[in-house]
Design a protein around this motif. Structure first.
Motif, PDB file in Angstrom:
ATOM      1  N   ALA A 263      14.541   7.000  -5.702  1.00 46.42           N
ATOM      2  CA  ALA A 263      13.412   6.116  -5.423  1.00 46.42           C
ATOM      3  C   ALA A 263      12.208   6.949  -5.008  1.00 46.42           C
ATOM      4  O   ALA A 263      12.345   7.931  -4.279  1.00 46.42           O
ATOM      5  CB  ALA A 263      13.760   5.117  -4.310  1.00 46.42           C
ATOM      6  N   VAL A 264      11.042   6.569  -5.513  1.00 46.28           N
ATOM      7  CA  VAL A 264       9.786   7.143  -5.043  1.00 46.28           C
ATOM      8  C   VAL A 264       8.885   5.976  -4.652  1.00 46.28           C
ATOM      9  O   VAL A 264       8.891   4.926  -5.291  1.00 46.28           O
ATOM     10  CB  VAL A 264       9.097   8.027  -6.112  1.00 46.28           C
ATOM     11  CG1 VAL A 264       9.912   9.268  -6.378  1.00 46.28           C
ATOM     12  CG2 VAL A 264       8.869   7.265  -7.415  1.00 46.28           C
ATOM     13  N   ALA A 265       8.104   6.171  -3.593  1.00 44.30           N
ATOM     14  CA  ALA A 265       7.350   5.047  -3.054  1.00 44.30           C
ATOM     15  C   ALA A 265       6.009   5.496  -2.522  1.00 44.30           C
ATOM     16  O   ALA A 265       5.936   6.391  -1.675  1.00 44.30           O
ATOM     17  CB  ALA A 265       8.147   4.356  -1.935  1.00 44.30           C
ATOM     18  N   GLY A 266       4.955   4.870  -3.021  1.00 45.05           N
ATOM     19  CA  GLY A 266       3.626   5.019  -2.464  1.00 45.05           C
ATOM     20  C   GLY A 266       3.154   3.685  -1.928  1.00 45.05           C
ATOM     21  O   GLY A 266       3.907   2.709  -1.900  1.00 45.05           O
ATOM     22  N   ARG A 267       1.896   3.632  -1.526  1.00 49.58           N
ATOM     23  CA  ARG A 267       1.384   2.365  -1.005  1.00 49.58           C
ATOM     24  C   ARG A 267       1.195   1.329  -2.101  1.00 49.58           C
ATOM     25  O   ARG A 267       1.255   0.132  -1.831  1.00 49.58           O
ATOM     26  CB  ARG A 267       0.047   2.594  -0.289  1.00 49.58           C
ATOM     27  CG  ARG A 267       0.146   3.366   1.008  1.00 49.58           C
ATOM     28  CD  ARG A 267      -1.093   3.158   1.872  1.00 49.58           C
ATOM     29  NE  ARG A 267      -2.321   3.363   1.120  1.00 49.58           N
ATOM     30  CZ  ARG A 267      -2.933   4.538   0.988  1.00 49.58           C
ATOM     31  NH1 ARG A 267      -2.407   5.613   1.549  1.00 49.58           N
ATOM     32  NH2 ARG A 267      -4.042   4.657   0.305  1.00 49.58           N
ATOM     33  N   SER A 268       0.961   1.761  -3.332  1.00 47.52           N
ATOM     34  CA  SER A 268       0.641   0.813  -4.403  1.00 47.52           C
ATOM     35  C   SER A 268       1.610   0.869  -5.578  1.00 47.52           C
ATOM     36  O   SER A 268       1.514   0.039  -6.483  1.00 47.52           O
ATOM     37  CB  SER A 268      -0.779   1.071  -4.913  1.00 47.52           C
ATOM     38  OG  SER A 268      -0.894   2.398  -5.403  1.00 47.52           O
ATOM     39  N   LEU A 269       2.532   1.816  -5.578  1.00 47.28           N
ATOM     40  CA  LEU A 269       3.463   1.966  -6.698  1.00 47.28           C
ATOM     41  C   LEU A 269       4.811   2.433  -6.175  1.00 47.28           C
ATOM     42  O   LEU A 269       4.891   3.385  -5.398  1.00 47.28           O
ATOM     43  CB  LEU A 269       2.919   2.977  -7.706  1.00 47.28           C
ATOM     44  CG  LEU A 269       3.831   3.339  -8.890  1.00 47.28           C
ATOM     45  CD1 LEU A 269       4.046   2.119  -9.782  1.00 47.28           C
ATOM     46  CD2 LEU A 269       3.238   4.490  -9.694  1.00 47.28           C
ATOM     47  N   THR A 270       5.867   1.753  -6.604  1.00 47.30           N
ATOM     48  CA  THR A 270       7.232   2.135  -6.238  1.00 47.30           C
ATOM     49  C   THR A 270       8.087   2.187  -7.500  1.00 47.30           C
ATOM     50  O   THR A 270       7.926   1.344  -8.395  1.00 47.30           O
ATOM     51  CB  THR A 270       7.842   1.125  -5.247  1.00 47.30           C
ATOM     52  OG1 THR A 270       7.121   1.207  -4.006  1.00 47.30           O
ATOM     53  CG2 THR A 270       9.301   1.389  -4.995  1.00 47.30           C
ATOM     54  N   VAL A 271       8.964   3.179  -7.578  1.00 44.59           N
ATOM     55  CA  VAL A 271       9.878   3.309  -8.712  1.00 44.59           C
ATOM     56  C   VAL A 271      11.294   3.428  -8.178  1.00 44.59           C
ATOM     57  O   VAL A 271      11.579   4.290  -7.341  1.00 44.59           O
ATOM     58  CB  VAL A 271       9.546   4.542  -9.579  1.00 44.59           C
ATOM     59  CG1 VAL A 271      10.525   4.635 -10.759  1.00 44.59           C
ATOM     60  CG2 VAL A 271       8.105   4.487 -10.092  1.00 44.59           C
TER      61      VAL A 271
END
Length: 322
Positions: A263-271
């Motif tokens: 999992a990768v996670a930013g404030r506006s995009l998560t995968v």
């Protein structure tokens, strides 16, 4: 000449150690010092043109992720040229070298002390802050290309985003250039806690899968996702809340399960990258893996969901499995 060469090696070693301790300016200086040699390697393999430019840009991001791997700091120039050489040869073979996931930037080696741990966290947060400054159409290809493990070739990104391969290449090129500028602009700014977001996202992914298996996927979506959530295929909207719940419930009823891999996670995009476990009596029910590409609204709720398979779904008339 020999003294000049030795002085250059000493300076390279100093800059490399500084970069490994989290000094991004030192890494930038190293890339500039060795840019000519790196480009010469790219041109010798690929010739002049867009491919050589792409490999140079890829090499800069790889160096950012992997500068800690350099064991002989005085020989960092040869290491940088090797990155370019491997990337160029992979491009000729039509393959892609797997990117080191961004959350692994925080993993310390046994020799690391608290100072190195903190610096690596700062580097990771700095990269994510810069990514957030890009537009969504540039951010998505960059995250998929460099920070996921299964949806990273040009063709896979093109299918996920619903655009031609040429558009992916141009967006990656423009995105890398803008990312470099954003990194410079945010170098002295306060950043969020990327590791905290990543850990929270992994927990949320597992809770989402558990809710689906217990028949509560719809309730979880109502509580945590945007009421305007849309399932997209490329640029086309397939449906909203009802369609997502029906698709997930049908997969669970058929015996399909998913397991979080990354999992990768930013404030506006998560995968979320998942392995798909098919029922033993129907092993071909779904493709073996899927990535959930989730665009978030300002409240951090999922607004748009795309489902990307590292290998294409055999039948295009079927709704992609959750």
């Amino acid at each position: 000449m020999r003294e000049a060469g030795e002085a250059a090696r000493v300076e390279d070693a100093m800059l490399t150690r500084a970069a490994q301790a989290g000094d991004i300016a030192a890494l930038g200086t190293l890339l500039e010092r060795h840019r000519a040699g790196m480009r010469a390697v790219a041109l010798s393999i690929l010739g002049p043109g867009a491919d050589a430019d792409d490999v140079m840009q890829d090499a800069a991001l790889t160096a950012l992720r992997r500068i800690g791997d350099v064991r002989d700091p005085a020989a960092v120039g040869a290491w940088l040229r090797m990155i370019v050489r491997n990337a160029g040869r992979s491009l000729l073979r039509g393959s892609v070298v797997a990117a080191q996931p961004v959350d692994e930037l925080s993993l310390p080696s046994p020799e690391d002390g608290p100072e190195q741990w903190l610096e690596r966290c700062a580097v990771r947060d700095w990269v994510w802050e810069a990514l957030e400054n890009l537009s969504p159409v540039l951010r998505m290809p960059l995250v998929l290309r460099h920070f996921t493990t299964g949806v990273s070739t040009y063709e896979q990104i093109a299918r996920a985003c619903g655009v031609p391969v040429g558009t992916v290449r141009s967006r990656l090129s423009l995105g890398r250039a803008k990312l470099a500028a954003a990194l410079a602009a945010t170098a002295d700014s306060a950043h969020g806690d990327a590791e905290r977001r990543g850990s929270a996202s992994r927990v949320e992914a597992r809770e989402t899968l558990a809710a689906a298996e217990s028949g509560h996927f719809g309730r979880l979506m109502t509580e945590r996702w945007s009421p305007e959530v849309s399932l997209l295929r490329g640029l086309d909207r397939l449906g909203g809340w009802d369609l997502l719940v029906r698709a997930m419930d049908k997969d669970v009823e058929d015996g399909v399960r998913q397991r979080l891999v990354h999992a990768v996670a930013g404030r506006s995009l998560t995968v979320w990258e998942m392995d798909i476990i098919n029922p033993t009596d129907n092993p071909g029910h779904c493709p073996p893996a899927v990535a959930w590409l989730m665009t978030l609204d300002e409240a951090g709720r999922v607004r748009h969901l795309r489902l990307a398979h590292p290998r294409p779904v055999p039948r295009v008339d079927l709704l992609p499995a959750m």
